[in-house]
Scaffold this active site. Sequence first.
Site, PDB file in Angstrom:
ATOM      1  N   TYR A 115      21.543  41.127  60.040  1.00  0.00           N
ATOM      2  CA  TYR A 115      20.506  40.254  60.604  1.00  0.00           C
ATOM      3  C   TYR A 115      20.506  40.341  62.129  1.00  0.00           C
ATOM      4  CZ  TYR A 115      17.829  36.040  61.668  1.00  0.00           C
ATOM      5  OH  TYR A 115      16.899  35.165  62.162  1.00  0.00           O
TER       6      TYR A 115
ATOM      7  N   LYS B 154      17.481  41.952  64.570  1.00  0.00           N
ATOM      8  CA  LYS B 154      16.785  41.155  65.576  1.00  0.00           C
ATOM      9  C   LYS B 154      16.997  41.714  66.980  1.00  0.00           C
ATOM     10  CE  LYS B 154      14.908  38.080  62.877  1.00  0.00           C
ATOM     11  NZ  LYS B 154      13.442  37.955  62.744  1.00  0.00           N
TER      12      LYS B 154
ATOM     13  N   ASN C 228       6.537  37.323  62.188  1.00  0.00           N
ATOM     14  CA  ASN C 228       7.425  36.186  61.944  1.00  0.00           C
ATOM     15  C   ASN C 228       8.298  36.371  60.704  1.00  0.00           C
ATOM     16  OD1 ASN C 228       8.216  33.182  61.829  1.00  0.00           O
ATOM     17  ND2 ASN C 228       7.084  33.474  59.919  1.00  0.00           N
TER      18      ASN C 228
ATOM     19  N   ASP D 218       4.111  43.456  50.538  1.00  0.00           N
ATOM     20  CA  ASP D 218       5.548  43.519  50.304  1.00  0.00           C
ATOM     21  C   ASP D 218       6.195  44.265  51.475  1.00  0.00           C
ATOM     22  OD1 ASP D 218       8.134  43.741  49.449  1.00  0.00           O
ATOM     23  OD2 ASP D 218       7.657  44.662  47.513  1.00  0.00           O
TER      24      ASP D 218
END
Length: 251
Positions: free
Chosen positions: A157, A161, A88, A61
């Site tokens: 997000y 990244k 990934n 998790d």
Amino acid sequence: MQTLSGKTVLVTGATGTIGAAIARELAAEGARLILHFGRNRAAAETLAQELGNGAFCAEGDLSTKEGPDLMWQEALAKAGEINALVNNAGILSHIKIADPLEDWHTVWAREMQVNFHAAADLCRAAILHFRTIGGGRIVNIASRAGQGGYRGDAMPYGVSKAALINLTQSIAGSFGSEGISAVAIAPGWVRTSMAEAYMAKHGAEAALGGIPIRKMAESAEIGELVSFVLRGSQHSLTGAVLDVNGASQMR
């Protein structure tokens, strides 16, 4: 010639479209795969059976602080040696600045944990292990969203990244002398079920309008690129950020 024969590679988020494509390409190159999954054990076990060559599943998790390192240690104990890590796994959530502050904090915390902190913890574990075996390789799947800013309703997000790209470059610069390399791959739109659902809701132009070649990347393209990066011949690629976005620009 199988360029990754004898190498063991851990791929996180292996049950997703991109993760599975990466795993299949690496297996075709001779690698033994460790397939991380969060919830979909059946899909992971089916993929492991398909790949063969000693592939096995590793549950973890990544949304918890303990999850990433616990998963790594259990995978390492079973594998004996891990030669490469592919981060990934990732999530994309939406939150608007006018939403309640509590919701804002929840989304930011979860997005950063899954997309960045979990990857950072796994990179740490990998580096410590690579030092004991004479080196290793890390591939972090970032995003076009991590370069040049991102949409106002999905800023967590993009920020996560961007942090992942910086982490990759920091690892490459700090540990290259120890035989440890790190490369980031930054896809734009990739044809996945999520992308198909987005186009079904908003229309194809919403996704393809900013892509000069007028098509999304296929997941197999990402898999092929990861395989190339992990080849033993690719020493000087470390620290690179490889764009896979059809020449699209952030809007």
